[in-house]
Scaffold this motif. Structure first.
Motif, mmCIF file in Angstrom:
data_model
loop_
_atom_site.group_PDB
_atom_site.id
_atom_site.type_symbol
_atom_site.label_atom_id
_atom_site.label_comp_id
_atom_site.label_asym_id
_atom_site.label_seq_id
_atom_site.Cartn_x
_atom_site.Cartn_y
_atom_site.Cartn_z
ATOM 1 N N GLY A 260 -7.298 -65.863 -17.147
ATOM 2 C CA GLY A 260 -8.457 -65.289 -18.252
ATOM 3 C C GLY A 260 -7.460 -64.765 -19.344
ATOM 4 N N PRO A 261 -8.006 -64.633 -20.397
ATOM 5 C CA PRO A 261 -7.248 -63.968 -21.657
ATOM 6 C C PRO A 261 -6.499 -62.698 -21.384
ATOM 7 C CG PRO A 261 -9.631 -64.323 -22.280
ATOM 8 C CD PRO A 261 -9.569 -64.670 -20.846
ATOM 9 N N ASP A 262 -5.215 -62.863 -21.675
ATOM 10 C CA ASP A 262 -4.021 -61.657 -21.389
ATOM 11 C C ASP A 262 -3.785 -61.648 -20.216
ATOM 12 O OD1 ASP A 262 -4.572 -60.809 -24.257
ATOM 13 O OD2 ASP A 262 -6.427 -59.753 -23.646
ATOM 14 N N ASP A 263 -3.899 -62.602 -19.240
ATOM 15 C CA ASP A 263 -3.354 -62.674 -17.913
ATOM 16 C C ASP A 263 -2.007 -62.899 -18.132
ATOM 17 O OD1 ASP A 263 -5.579 -61.873 -16.789
ATOM 18 O OD2 ASP A 263 -6.200 -63.850 -15.637
ATOM 19 N N GLU A 264 -1.271 -62.674 -16.811
ATOM 20 C CA GLU A 264 0.234 -62.824 -16.854
ATOM 21 C C GLU A 264 0.388 -63.779 -15.651
ATOM 22 O OE1 GLU A 264 4.218 -60.726 -17.584
ATOM 23 O OE2 GLU A 264 3.588 -60.164 -16.018
ATOM 24 N N LEU A 265 1.155 -64.887 -15.979
ATOM 25 C CA LEU A 265 1.388 -65.812 -14.589
ATOM 26 C C LEU A 265 3.015 -65.912 -14.690
ATOM 27 C CD1 LEU A 265 0.320 -67.763 -12.640
ATOM 28 C CD2 LEU A 265 0.654 -69.489 -14.231
ATOM 29 N N VAL A 266 3.580 -65.414 -13.505
ATOM 30 C CA VAL A 266 5.114 -65.499 -13.257
ATOM 31 C C VAL A 266 5.417 -66.787 -12.219
ATOM 32 C CG1 VAL A 266 6.995 -64.197 -12.486
ATOM 33 C CG2 VAL A 266 5.409 -63.043 -13.798
ATOM 34 N N THR A 267 6.084 -67.587 -12.466
ATOM 35 C CA THR A 267 6.415 -68.801 -11.691
ATOM 36 C C THR A 267 7.834 -68.588 -11.327
ATOM 37 O OG1 THR A 267 4.647 -69.853 -12.798
ATOM 38 C CG2 THR A 267 6.298 -71.123 -11.347
ATOM 39 N N VAL A 268 8.144 -68.676 -9.880
ATOM 40 C CA VAL A 268 9.668 -68.485 -9.522
ATOM 41 C C VAL A 268 10.028 -69.574 -8.549
ATOM 42 C CG1 VAL A 268 11.108 -67.184 -8.185
ATOM 43 C CG2 VAL A 268 9.188 -66.048 -9.544
ATOM 44 N N ALA A 269 11.260 -70.122 -8.474
ATOM 45 C CA ALA A 269 11.768 -71.099 -7.677
ATOM 46 C C ALA A 269 13.059 -70.579 -7.217
ATOM 47 C CB ALA A 269 11.878 -72.562 -8.371
ATOM 48 N N GLU A 270 13.498 -70.564 -6.057
ATOM 49 C CA GLU A 270 14.886 -70.215 -5.406
ATOM 50 C C GLU A 270 15.683 -71.226 -6.128
ATOM 51 O OE1 GLU A 270 16.587 -69.875 -1.010
ATOM 52 O OE2 GLU A 270 14.693 -71.162 -1.399
ATOM 53 N N GLY A 271 16.793 -70.437 -6.532
ATOM 54 C CA GLY A 271 17.884 -70.917 -7.179
ATOM 55 C C GLY A 271 17.882 -71.605 -8.483
ATOM 56 N N ILE A 272 16.675 -71.400 -8.909
ATOM 57 C CA ILE A 272 16.281 -71.969 -10.401
ATOM 58 C C ILE A 272 15.898 -70.646 -11.538
ATOM 59 C CG2 ILE A 272 14.897 -73.345 -11.798
ATOM 60 C CD1 ILE A 272 14.302 -75.168 -9.177
ATOM 61 N N GLY A 273 15.039 -70.033 -10.874
ATOM 62 C CA GLY A 273 14.836 -68.730 -11.671
ATOM 63 C C GLY A 273 13.216 -68.829 -12.032
ATOM 64 N N GLN A 274 12.791 -67.954 -13.086
ATOM 65 C CA GLN A 274 11.460 -67.697 -13.107
ATOM 66 C C GLN A 274 10.982 -68.033 -14.419
ATOM 67 O OE1 GLN A 274 10.649 -63.523 -12.420
ATOM 68 N NE2 GLN A 274 10.960 -63.046 -14.685
ATOM 69 N N MET A 275 9.622 -68.282 -14.421
ATOM 70 C CA MET A 275 9.007 -68.396 -15.919
ATOM 71 C C MET A 275 7.868 -67.544 -16.010
ATOM 72 S SD MET A 275 8.091 -72.640 -16.293
ATOM 73 C CE MET A 275 6.878 -72.559 -15.180
ATOM 74 N N ARG A 276 7.634 -67.099 -17.169
ATOM 75 C CA ARG A 276 6.624 -65.859 -17.534
ATOM 76 C C ARG A 276 5.870 -66.585 -18.622
ATOM 77 N NH1 ARG A 276 6.733 -60.365 -15.700
ATOM 78 N NH2 ARG A 276 8.806 -60.990 -15.049
ATOM 79 N N HIS A 277 4.592 -66.258 -18.632
ATOM 80 C CA HIS A 277 3.578 -66.798 -19.486
ATOM 81 C C HIS A 277 2.355 -65.769 -19.528
ATOM 82 C CE1 HIS A 277 5.806 -70.647 -18.630
ATOM 83 N NE2 HIS A 277 5.748 -70.893 -19.927
ATOM 84 N N THR A 278 1.879 -65.711 -20.709
ATOM 85 C CA THR A 278 0.782 -65.028 -21.038
ATOM 86 C C THR A 278 -0.279 -65.991 -21.904
ATOM 87 O OG1 THR A 278 1.480 -64.204 -22.911
ATOM 88 C CG2 THR A 278 1.514 -62.702 -21.007
ATOM 89 N N PHE A 279 -1.591 -65.597 -21.697
ATOM 90 C CA PHE A 279 -2.717 -66.446 -22.075
ATOM 91 C C PHE A 279 -3.840 -65.714 -23.005
ATOM 92 C CE2 PHE A 279 -1.144 -67.885 -18.071
ATOM 93 C CZ PHE A 279 -1.038 -69.168 -18.199
ATOM 94 N N ARG A 280 -4.124 -66.667 -24.095
ATOM 95 C CA ARG A 280 -5.143 -66.372 -25.033
ATOM 96 C C ARG A 280 -6.156 -67.320 -25.183
ATOM 97 N NH1 ARG A 280 -0.807 -67.011 -30.171
ATOM 98 N NH2 ARG A 280 -0.621 -69.204 -30.177
ATOM 99 N N PRO A 281 -7.267 -66.950 -25.808
ATOM 100 C CA PRO A 281 -8.298 -67.977 -25.977
ATOM 101 C C PRO A 281 -7.754 -68.848 -27.231
ATOM 102 C CG PRO A 281 -9.281 -65.640 -25.983
ATOM 103 C CD PRO A 281 -7.800 -65.544 -25.917
ATOM 104 N N ALA A 282 -8.066 -70.109 -26.943
ATOM 105 C CA ALA A 282 -7.783 -71.355 -27.834
ATOM 106 C C ALA A 282 -8.348 -70.949 -29.330
ATOM 107 C CB ALA A 282 -7.848 -72.591 -27.358
#
Length: 282
Positions: A260-282
């Protein structure tokens, strides 16, 4: 070796804080464009394996990292590649890789804000392989030689459009909104891993872990995926392959857990690192 797209310039990571700017260090032998290096991959790997000049060192601003393969000609994705994910979807295990595509315009970097379209947007953490050498009719035994490296990605999916129609017809569309193929933060060459077929991946939504697995649980390994894809299509340097998501997707839950809007999604892979995204209504 760890490859960065640092403010739109190709760089080789030194220690996470500093990197070497490739165009400067190579005196223009390799250009600054992060994607163009895949067409010179063998030559680049040989050069980068030598002593890189410290005079070309730059500070790594992690907020300035872009997709390590920003302009692939083709983006392939594999569905139902983990047993438990197929079971939660109520589908039989595939006998061959179930392949769909994401449009290249969906590719974005490892951080920032992603626009949410109307509908039901789901998360899907995946290990992502980037092609380094042209592959056509490649065997499983030779497949790793055609992979430049690995990164982590999200196969973001708007489920209502994806499943629209008398039969599910819109996989490619529902998974290809702008920003729906984030990858990063770096590309790591396969030799950097103790076992490139066994990497932990996970993601958390608003601080709560929602998916976690090891890629050794995949039904079809990366070499098997490359063999299958290259038996039909030619894989070009810089092409991107999403290798499938594990169980825990939001659409399969009761009640459903969607982004949903303003949610934060953190994505991680061992030995690679992490991504961090937030979301807003288009």
């Amino acid at each position: 070796m760890r490859i960065l797209n640092l403010s739109g310039r190709l760089a080789v990571d030194i220690d996470g804080s500093y990197a070497v700017d490739v165009a400067t260090a190579s005196d223009g032998r390799f250009g600054p464009d992060p994607h163009s290096v895949y067409d010179q991959w063998d030559e680049f790997v040989t050069w980068a394996g030598g002593d890189l000049p410290i005079s070309s060192r730059v500070t790594v601003d992690h907020t300035a990292l872009g997709a390590p393969a920003p302009r692939p000609r083709q983006v392939f994705a594999v569905g139902l590649n983990y047993r438990e994910h197929a079971e939660e979807a109520g589908l039989d295990l595939p006998e061959i890789p179930m392949v769909f595509t994401k449009f290249p315009s969906a590719v974005t970097g490892p951080g920032g804000v992603i626009d949410l379209p109307k509908g039901s947007v789901d998360f899907e953490v995946e290990l992502v392989a980037v092609v380094g050498r042209e592959a056509a009719g490649v065997s499983t035994a030779d497949a790793w030689a055609h992979i430049a490296g690995l990164t982590v990605g999200q196969d973001l999916s708007e489920r209502e459009l994806q499943l629209a129609g008398p039969a599910p017809q819109q996989f490619n569309m529902g998974k290809s909104y702008r920003g729906f193929a984030p990858i990063g933060p770096v590309l790591v060459t396969p030799d950097e891993f103790a076992d490139p077929d066994d990497i932990e991946i996970s993601c958390a939504l608003n601080g709560v872990e929602v998916q976690k697995t090891r890629t050794s649980d995949m039904i079809f390994s990366i070499p098997k995926i490359v063999e299958f894809l290259s038996s039909v299509a030619t894989l070009w340097p810089g092409d991107v392959i999403f290798t499938g998501t594990p169980s825990g997707t939001g659409w399969s839950r009761d009640p459903k857990l969607l982004i949903g809007p303003d949610d934060e999604l953190v994505t991680v892979a061992e030995g690679i690192g992490q991504m961090r995204h937030t979301f807003r209504p288009a």
